[in-house]
Design an enzyme around this catalytic site. Structure first.
Site, PDB file in Angstrom:
ATOM      1  N   ASP A 103      -8.191  -2.949  -8.323  1.00 20.52           N
ATOM      2  CA  ASP A 103      -7.765  -1.873  -7.421  1.00 20.52           C
ATOM      3  C   ASP A 103      -8.233  -0.525  -7.962  1.00 20.52           C
ATOM      4  O   ASP A 103      -7.709  -0.026  -8.945  1.00 20.52           O
ATOM      5  CB  ASP A 103      -6.236  -1.899  -7.325  1.00 20.52           C
ATOM      6  CG  ASP A 103      -5.688  -0.983  -6.253  1.00 20.52           C
ATOM      7  OD1 ASP A 103      -6.378  -0.008  -5.892  1.00 20.52           O
ATOM      8  OD2 ASP A 103      -4.575  -1.248  -5.767  1.00 20.52           O
ATOM      9  N   CYS A 142       0.867  -1.181   0.000  1.00 19.23           N
ATOM     10  CA  CYS A 142       0.000   0.000   0.000  1.00 19.23           C
ATOM     11  C   CYS A 142       0.911   1.240   0.000  1.00 19.23           C
ATOM     12  O   CYS A 142       1.774   1.352  -0.853  1.00 19.23           O
ATOM     13  CB  CYS A 142      -0.951  -0.107   1.198  1.00 19.23           C
ATOM     14  SG  CYS A 142      -1.991   1.282   1.605  1.00 19.23           S
ATOM     15  N   HIS A 165      -7.151  -3.958  -4.113  1.00 22.21           N
ATOM     16  CA  HIS A 165      -6.103  -3.291  -3.343  1.00 22.21           C
ATOM     17  C   HIS A 165      -5.998  -3.966  -1.971  1.00 22.21           C
ATOM     18  O   HIS A 165      -6.996  -4.346  -1.391  1.00 22.21           O
ATOM     19  CB  HIS A 165      -6.473  -1.813  -3.159  1.00 22.21           C
ATOM     20  CG  HIS A 165      -5.389  -1.016  -2.501  1.00 22.21           C
ATOM     21  ND1 HIS A 165      -4.290  -0.561  -3.194  1.00 22.21           N
ATOM     22  CD2 HIS A 165      -5.225  -0.603  -1.225  1.00 22.21           C
ATOM     23  CE1 HIS A 165      -3.495   0.106  -2.362  1.00 22.21           C
ATOM     24  NE2 HIS A 165      -4.041   0.082  -1.165  1.00 22.21           N
TER      25      HIS A 165
END
Length: 222
Positions: free
Chosen positions: A164, A117, A191
């Site tokens: 994502d 991330c 994601h």
């Protein structure tokens, strides 16, 4: 399994880090860069996993410059709080803190960096800016596509999910074309697919990405 240690960055900033040691002689060092949730139980378990695979793993507390001991969960309030802190961490701060962790991990030999991330973005930037790295593995780093012109100075393996919403898959495909010497993988996942504490967790994608990552670390670190 691991313990908290203290690192000192090049500008004198002190930050804490989670350190997990392998059972035997380490194959190398791995710097694990957190998401926006701090060095929480998930990041510690990721570091423990790399230690179990034979590496000295160090996960620096990248938010210490703004707030010490950040350890968040995944509720909407936590996400908001994490984003707020992240917005106050400059790329320059993140590079200095990554470098401090790389220096500490170098005690074990060659060093790789992996991030998830926001940490994936940090790992991407570090591949071009932080000395002492042998390779880098960014996972779905928001901000990578905005810095696609950056040239990694080390072998790099990127992992992205095609669902994502933060990182459009078309952009990832362009990134892969632009950096065709690097390995960029796209999974049928969302994601955050590596985090088993999040709703977006995708076990098959996480497993495949992890085995590719380990193979990559074996090749470049030992």
């Amino acid at each position: 399994m691991g313990k908290m240690i203290e690192l000192t960055a090049s500008d004198g900033q002190r930050l804490s880090a989670y350190r997990a040691d392998p059972a035997g002689k380490p194959r190398g060092g791995i710097v694990v860069i957190q998401e926006i949730f701090g060095v929480n139980s998930h990041i510690k378990s990721v570091a423990d996993g790399f230690a179990a695979d034979g590496y000295l793993a160090i996960a620096p507390a990248m938010f210490d410059r703004v707030q010490k001991n950040v350890d968040l969960g995944y509720s909407p309030q936590d996400i908001e709080k994490g984003r707020d802190i992240r917005a106050r961490i400059t790329t320059d701060m993140a590079m200095k803190d990554s470098e401090a962790a790389v220096k500490a991990a170098a005690a074990a030999g060659k060093v790789g960096i992996v991030g998830y991330c926001w940490g994936g973005f940090v790992a991407w930037m570090a591949a071009a800016k932080v000395p002492g790295l042998a390779c880098a593995v960014p996972y779905y780093g928001g901000g990578i596509l905005d810095n696609a012109d950056l040239q990694p100075k080390v072998p790099l393996m990127g992992h992205f999910g095609d669902k994502d919403a933060h990182i459009p898959v078309e952009g990832v495909k362009k990134l892969a074309q632009k950096h065709n010497k690097q390995q960029i993988f796209i999974y049928a996942a969302d994601h955050g697919f590596n985090c088993d504490q999040r709703g977006s967790y995708n076990a098959p994608a996480a497993k495949q990405a992890r085995s590719r990552t380990l193979e990559f670390f074996r090749k470049h670190l030992g």
